[in-house]
Design an enzyme around this catalytic site. Structure first.
Site, PDB file in Angstrom:
ATOM      1  N   GLU A   1     -74.001 -41.887 -20.521  1.00 44.13           N
ATOM      2  CA  GLU A   1     -73.995 -41.650 -19.083  1.00 44.13           C
ATOM      3  C   GLU A   1     -74.543 -42.902 -18.444  1.00 44.13           C
ATOM      4  O   GLU A   1     -75.730 -43.229 -18.602  1.00 44.13           O
ATOM      5  CB  GLU A   1     -74.844 -40.437 -18.710  1.00 44.13           C
TER       6      GLU A   1
ATOM      7  N   ASN B   1     -85.587 -42.986 -15.086  1.00 42.49           N
ATOM      8  CA  ASN B   1     -85.670 -42.107 -13.908  1.00 42.49           C
ATOM      9  C   ASN B   1     -85.888 -40.637 -14.261  1.00 42.49           C
ATOM     10  O   ASN B   1     -86.337 -39.859 -13.423  1.00 42.49           O
ATOM     11  CB  ASN B   1     -84.478 -42.301 -12.961  1.00 42.49           C
TER      12      ASN B   1
ATOM     13  N   CYS C   1     -78.582 -41.811 -10.874  1.00 41.74           N
ATOM     14  CA  CYS C   1     -77.198 -42.245 -11.085  1.00 41.74           C
ATOM     15  C   CYS C   1     -76.267 -41.453 -10.175  1.00 41.74           C
ATOM     16  O   CYS C   1     -75.199 -41.932  -9.805  1.00 41.74           O
ATOM     17  CB  CYS C   1     -76.812 -42.100 -12.543  1.00 41.74           C
TER      18      CYS C   1
HETATM   19  O1  G3H Z   1     -79.828 -40.499 -13.018  1.00 43.45           O
HETATM   20  C1  G3H Z   1     -79.028 -39.774 -13.590  1.00 43.45           C
HETATM   21  C2  G3H Z   1     -79.243 -38.335 -13.685  1.00 43.45           C
HETATM   22  O2  G3H Z   1     -78.438 -37.780 -14.697  1.00 43.45           O
HETATM   23  C3  G3H Z   1     -79.031 -37.643 -12.366  1.00 43.45           C
HETATM   24  O3  G3H Z   1     -79.518 -36.367 -12.433  1.00 43.45           O
HETATM   25  O4  G3H Z   1     -78.395 -35.419 -10.432  1.00 43.45           O
HETATM   26  O5  G3H Z   1     -80.292 -34.237 -11.507  1.00 43.45           O
HETATM   27  O6  G3H Z   1     -80.676 -36.334 -10.236  1.00 43.45           O
HETATM   28  P1  G3H Z   1     -79.723 -35.541 -11.080  1.00 43.45           P
END
Ligand code: G3H
Length: 478
Positions: free
Chosen positions: A253, A158, A287
């Site tokens: 993570e 992602n 996430c």
């Molecule tokens: O998908 C996991 C990422 O660490 C979320 O990052 O809050 O900038 O979308 P974000």
């Protein structure tokens, strides 16, 4: 075969001796769009060996020079934002504008990291011995931070660029070398990003990038004795990596089931706007997406109405058109999301919109009156489907949040700061946002999950610390 993107070892782009490639399917067309090398275990060995050698010299390179090279890479990355963003559009169906934002954010992250690294690593400590009982002032202890060695970086689909950079930049400023294993969807964007570091003139071998199937080289990489640190972002794979990895620091993570608790005194317009942004941006494939709304019964209908009005305005279609909702990353992901939706249907959740799917494209869906016996109350869809659970007390909301095996972020909407702090304290998550949707950024903020959501803490400063060791020298006086 000119059609297959090469992998990167010892400062050179090479074909794999396997003669095999891995196709990257465009989520929108569902056709093969790119191909990358299927690297062999021997090639993984070479990349790690080369990273190991390069790191020794890099550790001796002055900190200001390391920072200078990182600033150069940041500038080159930003100059090339358009072609890299184009890869993101084709590989992971990220909306066009968000794809550009991802690259720019990554350039900023590199620069900030270089500056922060110079400050953090430019300082050490000086301790004297007579503060501890039984000691005279005869020992002077000098501490500094030294690199850890070879850092293995495994980002998810992602954010193939940004979550690679969030590992690469702290590793490099701290004097480490990097072995990058990009996700299959997003590998070509990551290879382009690596090329920016190549153009910036980093020493050969310092950064290596292997591509291939996780099922073939994944364990080999993560259990490799040449790896001194693993920074991983992704799903359950992180749990098995953690179990199998050697005695190396881990930064993990993993998933999240971020809850949004809405109290009776909340600004419902603000809550609705954040629920839609938090739940549906990049089609829920974050996430940190809002993955369950826990709203007090008294304001639930009013909130659901406001959310529905905003959902109706979301555009659905291809990422090239910069639609809000774009196809999810793979067909199996779409099938999984559909499974959750069907389970909720059988168990009589209220469908606020009609469920609609075409290929990997799933229309945004809000499910009201979700109950704890439904899978979607607990599992993360990683798609544009958002459950609403009506609650009768704050305690009920906190209980639901804490019963999850995840603990990444959460958010609470209320106009009472005392209640907000009380709820934040009670929520077993790495971060709680008050009156805003969960988010990782700004990228220098600490970012961490508890329980199955992760190990360690990220964010620029924390990552630099995690990728170093404390070294002490003690001067013993007569
Ligand atoms: O998908 C996991 C990422 O660490 C979320 O990052 O809050 O900038 O979308 P974000």
């Amino acid at each position: 075969d000119g059609d297959v993107y090469k992998y990167y070892v010892d400062g050179q782009w090479k074909k794999s001796s396997s003669g095999k490639s891995v196709p990257i399917i465009n989520p929108t067309t569902r056709n093969t769009h790119y191909k990358v090398q299927a690297c062999t275990q021997e090639e993984v060995n070479n990349v790690i060996d080369s990273a190991k050698k390069a790191q020794k010299l890099w550790a001796k390179t002055p900190l200001w020079k390391r920072a200078e090279l990182l600033h150069k890479a940041a500038a080159i990355l930003k100059e090339n934002k358009a072609p890299i963003a184009e890869c993101l559009v084709k590989e992971i169906a990220k909306p066009a504008k968000d794809s550009v934002t991802e690259v720019v954010r990554s350039g900023d992250l590199i620069s900030y990291c270089a500056e922060e690294g110079v400050r953090i690593l430019g300082e050490g400590k000086f301790l004297v011995s007579d503060s501890f009982p039984g000691n005279d002032r005869t020992k002077y202890c000098l501490t500094s931070k030294i690199p850890i060695g070879v850092v293995l970086a495994i980002p998810p689909f992602n954010y193939p660029v940004n979550l690679a950079i969030s590992k690469i930049a702290p590793a490099l400023i701290a004097g480490n070398s990097i072995v990058l294993k990009p996700p299959t969807q997003g590998a070509v964007a990551a290879l382009h990003m690596v090329h920016c570091f190549h153009l910036a003139g980093f020493p050969k071998g310092l950064i290596g990038c292997v591509t291939g199937k996780g099922s073939e080289i994944g364990d080999f990489l993560t259990m490799h004795p040449g790896v001194n640190c693993i920074s991983f972002t992704g799903g359950d794979t992180g749990i098995s990596i953690s179990r199998k990895a050697g005695m190396v620091p881990l930064q993990m993570e993993l998933g999240g089931k971020d809850a949004c608790i809405v109290l009776e005194d909340a600004d419902l317009d603000l809550a609705a706007a954040n629920i839609v942004k938090g739940g549906f941006s990049y089609s829920g494939q974050r996430c940190t997406a809002v993955k369950v709304v826990l709203v007090m019964e008294k304001v639930a209908s009013s909130l659901v109405k406001k959310v529905n009005e905003k959902v109706a305005k979301l555009t659905v279609g291809p990422p090239e058109d910069d639609c809000d909702i774009t196809p999810v990353v793979t067909e199996s992901s779409a099938n999984f999301i559909e499974g959750l939706v069907m389970d909720a249907k059988e168990k009589k959740a209220t469908f606020c919109q009609e469920y609609k799917r075409k290929g990997n494209l799933i229309w945004p869906l809000l499910l009201d009156n979700v109950r704890p016996d439904m899978r979607i109350a607990w599992e993360e869809p990683f798609g544009p489907v958002l459950p609403v659970i009506r609650i009768n007390s704050v305690e009920e909301g906190i209980h639901h949040c804490n019963a999850s095996n995840f603990g990444l972020q959460g958010c609470v909407f209320t106009s009472d700061i005392n209640k907000a702090i009380m709820i934040s304290d009670a929520m077993e998550t790495g971060t709680v946002q008050i009156n805003s949707a969960p988010a990782r950024g700004p990228d220098h903020f600490p970012f961490q999950g508890i329980k199955d959501s992760g190990i360690g803490s990220q964010g620029i400063t924390n990552s630099i610390h995690m990728m170093t060791k404390v070294k002490t020298t003690v001067i013993n006086l007569p």
